[in-house]
Scaffold this motif. Structure first.
Motif, PDB file in Angstrom:
ATOM      1  N   LEU A 392     -44.282 -21.538   1.329  1.00 53.08           N
ATOM      2  CA  LEU A 392     -44.828 -22.377   2.503  1.00 53.08           C
ATOM      3  C   LEU A 392     -44.359 -23.960   2.198  1.00 53.08           C
ATOM      4  CD1 LEU A 392     -48.852 -21.124   2.962  1.00 53.08           C
ATOM      5  CD2 LEU A 392     -46.644 -20.431   4.024  1.00 53.08           C
ATOM      6  N   LEU A 393     -44.303 -24.429   1.132  1.00 50.59           N
ATOM      7  CA  LEU A 393     -43.806 -25.574   0.981  1.00 50.59           C
ATOM      8  C   LEU A 393     -42.517 -25.716   1.462  1.00 50.59           C
ATOM      9  CD1 LEU A 393     -45.011 -26.254  -2.901  1.00 50.59           C
ATOM     10  CD2 LEU A 393     -45.733 -27.281  -0.446  1.00 50.59           C
ATOM     11  N   MET A 394     -41.629 -24.739   1.153  1.00 54.38           N
ATOM     12  CA  MET A 394     -40.062 -24.610   1.691  1.00 54.38           C
ATOM     13  C   MET A 394     -39.991 -24.365   2.814  1.00 54.38           C
ATOM     14  SD  MET A 394     -38.984 -25.623  -1.285  1.00 54.38           S
ATOM     15  CE  MET A 394     -37.297 -25.347  -1.494  1.00 54.38           C
ATOM     16  N   ARG A 395     -41.190 -24.138   3.764  1.00 54.83           N
ATOM     17  CA  ARG A 395     -40.929 -23.841   4.912  1.00 54.83           C
ATOM     18  C   ARG A 395     -40.010 -22.435   5.346  1.00 54.83           C
ATOM     19  NH1 ARG A 395     -43.735 -24.666   8.718  1.00 54.83           N
ATOM     20  NH2 ARG A 395     -42.247 -25.159  10.596  1.00 54.83           N
ATOM     21  N   PHE A 396     -40.460 -21.642   4.424  1.00 50.72           N
ATOM     22  CA  PHE A 396     -39.597 -20.151   4.774  1.00 50.72           C
ATOM     23  C   PHE A 396     -40.753 -19.194   5.685  1.00 50.72           C
ATOM     24  CE2 PHE A 396     -37.148 -20.415   0.456  1.00 50.72           C
ATOM     25  CZ  PHE A 396     -36.544 -21.161   0.984  1.00 50.72           C
ATOM     26  N   TRP A 397     -42.057 -19.753   5.638  1.00 50.41           N
ATOM     27  CA  TRP A 397     -42.964 -18.891   6.272  1.00 50.41           C
ATOM     28  C   TRP A 397     -43.707 -20.179   7.165  1.00 50.41           C
ATOM     29  CZ3 TRP A 397     -43.611 -13.683   6.946  1.00 50.41           C
ATOM     30  CH2 TRP A 397     -43.142 -12.965   6.034  1.00 50.41           C
ATOM     31  N   ASP A 398     -44.401 -19.710   8.318  1.00 51.81           N
ATOM     32  CA  ASP A 398     -45.075 -20.666   9.050  1.00 51.81           C
ATOM     33  C   ASP A 398     -46.521 -20.537   8.533  1.00 51.81           C
ATOM     34  OD1 ASP A 398     -44.825 -22.831  10.464  1.00 51.81           O
ATOM     35  OD2 ASP A 398     -43.820 -21.734  12.206  1.00 51.81           O
ATOM     36  N   PHE A 399     -47.313 -21.391   8.642  1.00 54.19           N
ATOM     37  CA  PHE A 399     -48.841 -21.254   8.555  1.00 54.19           C
ATOM     38  C   PHE A 399     -49.468 -21.722   9.523  1.00 54.19           C
ATOM     39  CE2 PHE A 399     -49.280 -25.512   7.159  1.00 54.19           C
ATOM     40  CZ  PHE A 399     -48.092 -26.065   6.945  1.00 54.19           C
ATOM     41  N   ASP A 400     -50.823 -21.497   9.723  1.00 56.68           N
ATOM     42  CA  ASP A 400     -51.673 -22.364  10.940  1.00 56.68           C
ATOM     43  C   ASP A 400     -52.941 -22.864  10.404  1.00 56.68           C
ATOM     44  OD1 ASP A 400     -51.125 -18.978  12.489  1.00 56.68           O
ATOM     45  OD2 ASP A 400     -52.637 -19.644  11.113  1.00 56.68           O
ATOM     46  N   GLN A 401     -53.302 -22.435   9.334  1.00 54.89           N
ATOM     47  CA  GLN A 401     -54.721 -22.964   9.091  1.00 54.89           C
ATOM     48  C   GLN A 401     -54.263 -24.062   7.850  1.00 54.89           C
ATOM     49  OE1 GLN A 401     -57.737 -20.184   7.738  1.00 54.89           O
ATOM     50  NE2 GLN A 401     -56.819 -18.532   9.215  1.00 54.89           N
ATOM     51  N   GLY A 402     -54.803 -25.144   8.086  1.00 59.13           N
ATOM     52  CA  GLY A 402     -54.580 -26.258   6.999  1.00 59.13           C
ATOM     53  C   GLY A 402     -53.271 -27.320   7.182  1.00 59.13           C
ATOM     54  N   ARG A 403     -53.036 -27.899   6.180  1.00 60.13           N
ATOM     55  CA  ARG A 403     -51.937 -29.019   6.498  1.00 60.13           C
ATOM     56  C   ARG A 403     -51.026 -28.918   5.251  1.00 60.13           C
ATOM     57  NH1 ARG A 403     -52.010 -32.701  10.689  1.00 60.13           N
ATOM     58  NH2 ARG A 403     -51.208 -34.254   9.647  1.00 60.13           N
ATOM     59  N   ILE A 404     -49.754 -29.257   5.240  1.00 57.28           N
ATOM     60  CA  ILE A 404     -49.045 -29.683   4.189  1.00 57.28           C
ATOM     61  C   ILE A 404     -48.437 -30.784   4.603  1.00 57.28           C
ATOM     62  CG2 ILE A 404     -47.029 -29.497   2.498  1.00 57.28           C
ATOM     63  CD1 ILE A 404     -47.745 -26.317   3.085  1.00 57.28           C
ATOM     64  N   GLU A 405     -48.496 -31.950   3.891  1.00 59.89           N
ATOM     65  CA  GLU A 405     -48.004 -33.437   4.435  1.00 59.89           C
ATOM     66  C   GLU A 405     -47.206 -33.851   3.206  1.00 59.89           C
ATOM     67  OE1 GLU A 405     -51.292 -35.798   5.023  1.00 59.89           O
ATOM     68  OE2 GLU A 405     -52.133 -34.762   6.783  1.00 59.89           O
ATOM     69  N   LEU A 406     -46.123 -34.484   3.648  1.00 57.67           N
ATOM     70  CA  LEU A 406     -45.058 -35.049   2.892  1.00 57.67           C
ATOM     71  C   LEU A 406     -45.141 -36.413   3.215  1.00 57.67           C
ATOM     72  CD1 LEU A 406     -41.923 -32.799   2.631  1.00 57.67           C
ATOM     73  CD2 LEU A 406     -43.227 -33.435   0.560  1.00 57.67           C
ATOM     74  N   ASP A 407     -45.815 -37.537   2.461  1.00 58.34           N
ATOM     75  CA  ASP A 407     -46.066 -39.013   3.046  1.00 58.34           C
ATOM     76  C   ASP A 407     -46.688 -38.966   4.179  1.00 58.34           C
ATOM     77  OD1 ASP A 407     -44.438 -39.900   0.885  1.00 58.34           O
ATOM     78  OD2 ASP A 407     -42.728 -40.161   1.861  1.00 58.34           O
ATOM     79  N   GLY A 408     -47.583 -38.271   4.181  1.00 60.15           N
ATOM     80  CA  GLY A 408     -48.561 -38.219   5.308  1.00 60.15           C
ATOM     81  C   GLY A 408     -48.189 -37.655   6.696  1.00 60.15           C
ATOM     82  N   ARG A 409     -47.022 -37.006   6.589  1.00 60.30           N
ATOM     83  CA  ARG A 409     -46.495 -36.250   7.725  1.00 60.30           C
ATOM     84  C   ARG A 409     -46.376 -34.727   7.605  1.00 60.30           C
ATOM     85  NH1 ARG A 409     -41.441 -39.004  10.157  1.00 60.30           N
ATOM     86  NH2 ARG A 409     -42.997 -40.480  11.375  1.00 60.30           N
ATOM     87  N   ASP A 410     -47.001 -34.348   8.721  1.00 63.10           N
ATOM     88  CA  ASP A 410     -47.258 -32.819   8.753  1.00 63.10           C
ATOM     89  C   ASP A 410     -45.639 -32.238   8.698  1.00 63.10           C
ATOM     90  OD1 ASP A 410     -47.784 -30.047   9.282  1.00 63.10           O
ATOM     91  OD2 ASP A 410     -49.488 -30.394  10.358  1.00 63.10           O
ATOM     92  N   ILE A 411     -45.523 -31.171   7.674  1.00 59.96           N
ATOM     93  CA  ILE A 411     -44.355 -30.608   7.657  1.00 59.96           C
ATOM     94  C   ILE A 411     -43.769 -30.045   8.556  1.00 59.96           C
ATOM     95  CG2 ILE A 411     -44.065 -30.775   4.960  1.00 59.96           C
ATOM     96  CD1 ILE A 411     -44.293 -27.792   4.971  1.00 59.96           C
TER      97      ILE A 411
END
Ligand code: ADP
Length: 586
Positions: A392-411
């Protein structure tokens, strides 16, 4: 049919070349017919001892058609092969562009050997699409029209009969043959791909097969598949033979019918006897055009099956939908260099994920923050969901519950490549590409200078090793790959990560495949790599935990405990049990 039109669309843009190639094919067969007819005329006429002047035109004709046939054949081969390779190049690039977004999530479903053979064999099969499938019918249609025009000069009825037989030999009979060949044809492709997948499996797993004494069973399976493939090939061969014989048979009937019309015409004086031979040989020559048609139909079904499989792979929806207008998410290298001040913060909030609608939750309510320069470990037994989190961190799969942010920006607002640019990854298996060591390193940063490379190697404790190689950085990693020990491979991965120099270092079970001594040595180098970087360590092996600011314990997709190494040991939960277990076995 739908697949056929999709294939046609794939070759669109080449229509002029396709028509030119088909025209040259037509001209070749037409020259053949001309050559046969003029030769027959000369031979028949010469038997009557005419003056040489009467033969003059026909002699020029024989010379002309004899030369033009060869010339047209050459040009036709030239143009159609050129076209073929262009089409192949187009198809390969198209295919690559289509499957790249599918990697790795959607391609996981295919066994690696199977996918590879499928794509390679199927693309090779498509190679036949133009030369063997599209061109022959176009040529045949032209020749049938020409035959009809020539024969109806002497007898419209005979022309009609021959044209009907040509169509019979070129279309109806092949359809029959194709119906016979359909099942074995499909079986053959399926068997061949199974056989290949099995062989790739066997070669890759040779060590395990030998270790478990399973090679006899494996060989028996290969043998059985092989024999089955042989049987199907035999059946296809018999059908092909029927094919050849059938077309010859129909051709002879056509000659007999044409003569049946011509002989009375000669008897009644309407036609000169010399023309008998001309007609007979002309009809024979016309069949040259329909001879490749049965094969064309066979190839058509094989091509369509291959195309259907390719489209099936290609049509899988990508696991990740890229935002239509990605926000700028990757920083410039210079900015990254001032790592201390504005290093990115990775925040994961209430992240839940399942692989499919009917799958259990692989991650549930994961929440954590990796501060700038922070070091966090995510540990847990296998199956806990650690790799899923990396995906999920590497954006190999999509997710729709919750958030992953880098510097406050939704990946999810960033392009996948930009997200991946923020991570340097050292994972448990390091793939070395079949290229030089230098090229394998440059993968991480294509513009790295020679001294950058050596510095990275030195920091990864690999510089002496590479310097001692006879060809140094130009050593071929393809052959070398086998000789590199597990530890050296991981050091190469560390060198790559150093070169990439992304703000967050993601260590995904970096020492999983190493023995204890190598693991300890590698950890010393990893510590150097971690200095001054934000680190996320994902592991089931509790090594180096003392160096971590925070440890999350993951189990069945949930965070069951968090704290420092000392706190977790003191609290005596899953972590303490895992620790005790691993350090007892170590
Ligand atoms: P870990 O890396 O901690 O060993 P994983 O993230 O690989 O754990 O697996 C977490 C759960 O997700 C497991 O139950 C596993 O069966 C499931 N899983 C992993 N990959 C897939 C996948 N591609 N499709 C469906 N389920 C998967």
């Amino acid at each position: 049919m739908h697949v056929f039109f999709r294939l046609l669309r794939l070759v669109s843009g080449f229509w002029l070349r396709i028509l030119l190639a088909a025209f040259l094919g037509f001209a070749t067969v037409a020259s053949s017919i001309g050559l046969m007819m003029t030769s027959a005329f000369i031979i028949a006429k010469a038997a009557l001892h005419p003056s040489i002047a009467d033969l003059q035109v026909a002699i020029v004709g024989v010379r002309f058609f004899g030369i033009s046939r060869g010339l047209f054949r050459y040009l036709e081969r030239y143009v159609s092969h050129d076209l073929n390779f262009r089409l192949l190049a187009r198809i390969r690039v198209w295919l690559y562009q289509r499957i790249e977004p599918l990697a790795p999530a959607r391609l996981q479903a295919y066994r690696s050997g199977d996918l590879l053979t499928r794509l390679v064999a199927d693309v090779d099969e498509l190679e036949n699409f133009f030369i063997r499938v599209l061109a022959p019918p176009l040529v045949a249609i032209g020749i049938i029209a020409l035959t009809w025009a020539l024969l109806s000069l002497f007898s419209p009825a005979a022309a009609l009969a021959v044209v009907v037989l040509l169509i019979l030999a070129g279309a109806a009979f092949p359809l029959l043959v194709q119906t016979l060949a359909r099942r074995p044809g499909q079986q053959h492709i399926a068997l061949r791909s199974r056989l290949n997948a099995h062989l790739v499996d066997g070669v890759q797993g040779m060590a395990d097969l030998l270790a478990y004494g399973a090679e006899a069973r494996y060989l028996a399976q290969v043998d059985a598949l092989n024999q089955e493939t042989g049987r199907v090939q035999n059946r296809l061969g018999a059908i092909a033979a029927l094919n050849d014989a059938g077309v010859q048979f129909i051709m002879n009937i056509a000659v007999v019918i044409a003569l049946a019309f011509a002989v009375p015409a000669v008897t009644s004086g309407a036609l000169s006897g010399v023309h008998l031979a001309v007609i007979a040989l002309g009809v024979m020559a016309a069949f040259e055009a329909v001879q490749p048609l049965p094969l064309a139909l066979q190839h058509l079904s094989a091509t369509l099956a291959a195309a259907r499989r390719i489209f099936q792979v290609v049509d899988a929806p990508p696991a990740v939908t890229e935002p239509p207008h990605p926000l700028p998410c990757s920083k410039q290298r210079e900015q990254v260099a001032k790592r201390t001040g504005d290093a990115p913060v990775l925040t994961v909030r209430e992240l839940s994920f399942r692989y499919g609608p009917n799958e259990p939750l692989a991650l549930q309510n994961i929440t954590f923050t990796l501060p700038p320069g922070g070091r966090m470990a995510i540990v847990g037994p296998s199956g806990a969901g650690k790799s899923t989190l990396v995906h999920l961190l590497m954006r190999f799969w999509d997710f729709d519950q919750g958030r992953i942010e880098l510097d406050g920006r939704d990946i999810r607002d960033c392009a996948g490549d930009d997200v991946r640019a923020r991570f340097s990854v050292v994972s448990q298996t390091t793939h070395l590409f079949n290229a030089t060591l230098r090229e394998n390193l440059l993968l991480a940063r294509p513009d790295a200078s020679e001294s950058d490379l050596w510095e990275a190697l030195a920091q990864a404790q690999l510089a002496d090793f590479v310097r001692d190689l006879p060809q140094g950085l130009d050593t071929w990693a393809g052959e070398m790959g086998v000789q590199l020990s597990g530890g050296e491979r991981q050091r190469l991965a560390i060198a790559r990560a150093l070169l990439k120099d992304a703000p967050i270092l993601l260590l995904d079970e970096p020492t999983a495949n190493l023995d204890a001594a190598t693991e300890r040595a590698l950890w010393r180098d990893l510590s150097r790599l971690m200095a001054g970087r934000s680190v996320l360590l994902i592991t089931h092996r509790l090594v180096g935990m003392e160096q971590m600011d925070a440890i999350l314990v993951l189990r069945a997709g949930r965070i069951v405990a968090r704290g420092t190494h000392a706190e977790l040991l003191a609290s005596g939960g899953l972590y303490a049990r895992l620790w005790a277990l691993q350090h007892a076995t170590l």
